[in-house]
Write an enzyme that holds these catalytic residues in place. Structure first.
Site, PDB file in Angstrom:
ATOM      1  N   LYS A  51       0.798  -1.225   0.000  1.00  0.00           N
ATOM      2  CA  LYS A  51       0.000   0.000   0.000  1.00  0.00           C
ATOM      3  C   LYS A  51       0.831   1.274   0.000  1.00  0.00           C
ATOM      4  O   LYS A  51       0.356   2.352  -0.398  1.00  0.00           O
ATOM      5  CB  LYS A  51      -0.933   0.003   1.216  1.00  0.00           C
ATOM      6  CG  LYS A  51      -2.119  -0.944   1.116  1.00  0.00           C
ATOM      7  CD  LYS A  51      -3.180  -0.396   0.190  1.00  0.00           C
ATOM      8  CE  LYS A  51      -4.476  -1.179   0.295  1.00  0.00           C
ATOM      9  NZ  LYS A  51      -5.540  -0.592  -0.533  1.00  0.00           N
ATOM     10  N   SER A 305       0.752  -9.813  -0.131  1.00  0.00           N
ATOM     11  CA  SER A 305       0.478  -8.376  -0.132  1.00  0.00           C
ATOM     12  C   SER A 305       0.727  -7.670   1.194  1.00  0.00           C
ATOM     13  O   SER A 305       0.865  -6.456   1.223  1.00  0.00           O
ATOM     14  CB  SER A 305      -0.965  -8.122  -0.568  1.00  0.00           C
ATOM     15  OG  SER A 305      -1.878  -8.757   0.309  1.00  0.00           O
TER      16      SER A 305
END
Length: 505
Positions: A51, A305
Site C-alpha cells: 500500500k 500483499s
C-alpha cells in the site's frame, strides 16, 4: 485508457519510500503443486504492505497548498501506514480514520510513523464516511485507498518489477482483491505487455465484491462483509478499478477462512514469514486453481500483499490451517455406552491420528462422540474415512464444513438441554471485538427471554463470536427475530443446525 495507465505506472514516484521487493521461488509449494511457484514479497516493504506504493505516488502529486493543509484518509490499516509514512517523508500532516476493529499492530504503527489515528465505526465504509465528513470540515485532501488513478499507478509498479524480474513465460498471476487498486494496476500493465498471461483475482468469500460485480456485469454492494481478512474487507469494488478489471481480469477465485489459514502456513513454511490473512489470499487462490485445473509445469506468481497481523490472531489461524489444508476432519459418531466401545471406535480409525475427542454421557445405551481426525491431504481420504465409519457404526456425521461446529461445539460439548428447559432457540452472533463489546452485547440482549446456554470465545480476531440458547415459545419466535434485527449485530438462527441437535438439543 490502457496507454494512459502504462505511462502513469512508468512515471510513478514510489521508490523514495518503497523498495523493489524480491520475487522468490516457493520451493515447498512448487514441489507440492508440481508447478513453478513464485512469491512477490510485498510483505517486505518498510510498512509490511504494498500500500505504500499507491499512497506515496498519490501524495507526490499534491500541490504546495494541498500539502500545507494536510491530508486525510480512511483505511483498515495498511493504506493508513502507507499514508502516514509518505506524509512523514513529505512533511505533511496526516489524519487517518480507521475502523475500531483494526488490528492494534496497524494502529500502533500509524502513530509511530507520525500519523493521527482516529478510530471510528466497525468497518471500512463507516470510517470512510467519517473521513469524508472531516475532510469537508477541515479542508483536508482525501487520499483514496484504492479508487484513484495515481494510487492504481503506484500499485502497478508491482507488475513492472515482476516482468523485469522474471523475463520468461508467466502463465498466471494471482492477486488479492479488496477495493481493486492492486489488481487494476497489475492488470493494466501485464495485459498491455503480456496479454497471454492470466491475471486472476482472489477474494475472501466473506468480501467478494469483484466476483459480485463480474457476475452482475456492474458494480454492486455486498449486503454484508466479513472482516477476518480485514485488509480486503470492502463492500464494493472501486469505480476506476472496475473500469480496468471488467475487461482485463481473467477470473476471480473466492476462498474460505480455512483455505486462507492454510495459505498463511504454506507461506510460513517456505519463507518463515507470517502474512496477514489478506496477504495470503493469492496463495490460497493459486492452490485452488491448481487443484481445479490439475495443471503441472506452469509458472505461477502469487503476491504476498501484507504482513500486518496481530500476534493473538495466530492462534485462530493455526487452529484452522489443518482444516483448510484438508488434513483434518471433524466427525460426530454414535457409539455404544459400554466398556471397550471407544477402543473399537479407534480401531475403525486405523492408524489415523486422533486430534480431538469429546463426548458426554447421553444415556445408558449410547454416547455421541465429537472427534478430530487427521487424514491424507485430499478429499479422497475424507470420503474413505466416512465410508469405513459408516460401515462399522450406526450413525456418523461429517462436521468438517460446519462453521458452528468448528467455532463453538468443539469447545463446549457437554450434553443436551435438561428436560426442565422449555422450547429452546439457538442464535449465533458476530460483533466487533473491542474493549467493552461483550458487556454491551449482554446489556443489549436484555432479559425478556431466559438464557439457557451461552458460549463466547475470544479468537484474537477483530470480531467476537457468541452462541446463545434462549427459552422461547414457538409462537414468540417471530418477535425474537424482529428484536434481534433491531440489535444491529450480525446473527444466525442455528436452532435446526445438526451440530446443535446432536450435542446440545
Amino acid at each position: 485508457m490502457m496507454q494512459r495507465y502504462i505511462r502513469k505506472i512508468l512515471e510513478a514516484q514510489v521508490y523514495d519510500v518503497a523498495i523493489e521487493t524480491p520475487l522468490e521461488e516457493a520451493r515447498g509449494l512448487s514441489e507440492r503443486t508440481g508447478n513453478h511457484v513464485l512469491l512477490k514479497r510485498e510483505d517486505e516493504q518498510p510498512v509490511y504492505s504494498f500500500k505504500i506504493r499507491g499512497a506515496y505516488n498519490r501524495m507526490a502529486q499534491l500541490t504546495p497548498e494541498e500539502r500545507a493543509r494536510g491530508v486525510i484518509t480512511a483505511s483498515a490499516g495498511n493504506h493508513a501506514q502507507g499514508v502516514a509514512n509518505a506524509a512523514r517523508f513529505l512533511g505533511v500532516k496526516a489524519t487517518i480514520v480507521m475502523p475500531k476493529t483494526t488490528p492494534d499492530v496497524k494502529v500502533t504503527n500509524v502513530r509511530r510513523l507520525g500519523g493521527k489515528a482516529v478510530l471510528h465505526g466497525d468497518a471500512f465504509d463507516d470510517a470512510r464516511v467519517y473521513a469524508e465528513k472531516l475532510m469537508e470540515e477541515k479542508g483536508l485532501t482525501y487520499i483514496p485507498p484504492y479508487d484513484d488513478p495515481d494510487v492504481i499507478a503506484g500499485q502497478g509498479t508491482v507488475a513492472m518489477e515482476m516482468l523485469r524480474q522474471h523475463t520468461g513465460k508467466i502463465d498466471a498471476i494471482f492477486v488479492p482483491v479488496g477495493g481493486g487498486g492492486l489488481i487494476a494496476g497489475i492488470a493494466a500493465y501485464v495485459k498491455y505487455l503480456r496479454p497471454e498471461t492470466k491475471v486472476i483475482g482472489v477474494e475472501s468469500n466473506e468480501s467478494a465484491c469483484l466476483a459480485l460485480a463480474m457476475e452482475k456485469g456492474r458494480r454492486a454492494i455486498l449486503p454484508q462483509v466479513g472482516i477476518f481478512a480485514d485488509g480486503v474487507a470492502v463492500a464494493q469494488i472501486g469505480k476506476y478499478t472496475w473500469e480496468i478489471c471488467k475487461d482485463h481480469v481473467d477470473e476471480v477465485i473466492t476462498v474460505s477462512v480455512d483455505e486462507i489459514c492454510a495459505a498463511v502456513k504454506d507461506i510460513f513454511d517456505d519463507t518463515r514469514s507470517v502474512t496477514e490473512p489478506a496477504g495470503a489470499l493469492a496463495v490460497a487462490g493459486l492452490k485452488k486453481y491448481v487443484a481445479r485445473e490439475k495443471c503441472e509445469g506452469k509458472t505461477l506468481i502469487a503476491i504476498n500483499s501484507g504482513a500486518n497481523v496481530n500476534f493473538d490472531r495466530l492462534r485462530h489461524i493455526a487452529e484452522r490451517s489443518e482444516l483448510g489444508e484438508k488434513r483434518e476432519m471433524l466427525i460426530a459418531a454414535r457409539i455404544p455406552e459400554r466398556p471397550g466401545a471407544f477402543k473399537e471406535f479407534c480401531k475403525v480409525l486405523g492408524n489415523r491420528n486422533i486430534t480431538e475427542f469429546n463426548y458426554r454421557y447421553s444415556d445408558s445405551d449410547s454416547a455421541i462422540v465429537f472427534a478430530g481426525v487427521q487424514i491424507r491431504k485430499n478429499n479422497d481420504g475424507r470420503d474413505e474415512l466416512l465410508a469405513e465409519l459408516n460401515e462399522a457404526l450406526d450413525e456418523v456425521t461429517d462436521l468438517t464444513d460446519n462453521e458452528m461446529a468448528k467455532l463453538h461445539i468443539r469447545y463446549m460439548v457437554g450434553g443436551h438441554k435438561p428436560s426442565s428447559c422449555g422450547d429452546e432457540a439457538i442464535y449465533r452472533f458476530e460483533f466487533p471485538e473491542r474493549p467493552g463489546a461483550l458487556m454491551k452485547f449482554l446489556n443489549t440482549l436484555g432479559g425478556r427471554w431466559n438464557i439457557s446456554m451461552f458460549h463466547y470465545r475470544n479468537h484474537g480476531a477483530a470480531f467476537g463470536r457468541v452462541l446463545v440458547g434462549m427459552e422461547v415459545p414457538k409462537k414468540e419466535r417471530a418477535e425474537v427475530r424482529k428484536y434481534l434485527n433491531e440489535l444491529g449485530y450480525t446473527w444466525f438462527d442455528e436452532t435446526e443446525n445438526e451440530a446443535y441437535q446432536l450435542f446440545l438439543g
